[in-house]
Design a protein around this motif. Structure first.
Motif: not given
Length: 169
Positions: A75, A87-88, A92, A128, A130
């Motif tokens: 992250q 992508s981030l 997501r 989480a 991506l």
């Protein structure tokens, strides 16, 4: 995070997905339960045109050089990495699981012990991540892949590993 997570037994799937969503994947090689390994195809939640959708994606971004996949993204540095930046910002995912695994080697042992981390009192834990599309080297087909975001381990996980998945509430 050491590259494995768990999806609850099929009896609990309808708490995560609707029966209609489950039926939509019947003809695909989607893994809905058990221990999940990198390169497995699993259902994840994505946002597309303002709508939350469930799609089957492959766990792990393909490596540009060599074999294998990159299944985690830090992250703290994802925005700095070309592979993850776009992508981030735009793609997501929320990965529904019942927990994630870590391994530790006790002094004097040769085999690592495996631990499953869950949320107390919760059946579902969302990680989480991506996603992005990549051209398959063999078929030439565009395939969608995801990676899980990781962060520094909290005090519960720290004695087992220095990293853990980013958890969504």
């Amino acid at each position: 995070m050491c590259g494995r997570f768990h999806i609850a037994p099929e009896a609990q799937l309808e708490e995560i997905f609707s029966p209609m969503q489950l039926r939509s994947f019947e003809d695909q090689s989607v893994k809905f339960s058990g221990e999940i390994f990198p390169t497995d195809v699993v259902p994840v939640y994505i946002m597309e045109n303002g709508c939350r959708l469930v799609k089957p994606l492959i766990w792990g971004f393909p490596r540009w050089v060599g074999k294998g996949v990159i299944f985690n993204a830090r992250q703290e540095s994802a925005l700095e990495k070309t592979m993850f930046r776009d992508s981030l910002l735009k793609r997501r995912v929320a990965v529904p699981t019942s927990g994630f695994f870590e391994w530790t080697l006790a002094p004097g042992q040769k085999k690592k012990d495996r631990y499953l981390f869950t949320l107390p009192g919760e059946k579902v834990l969302f990680l989480a991540g991506l996603w992005n599309s990549f051209r398959d080297q063999v078929s030439g087909q565009m395939l969608e892949h995801f990676a899980i975001l990781t962060t520094e381990a909290n005090e519960t996980v720290a004695s087992f590993h220095d990293r853990m998945p980013v958890l969504l509430t």
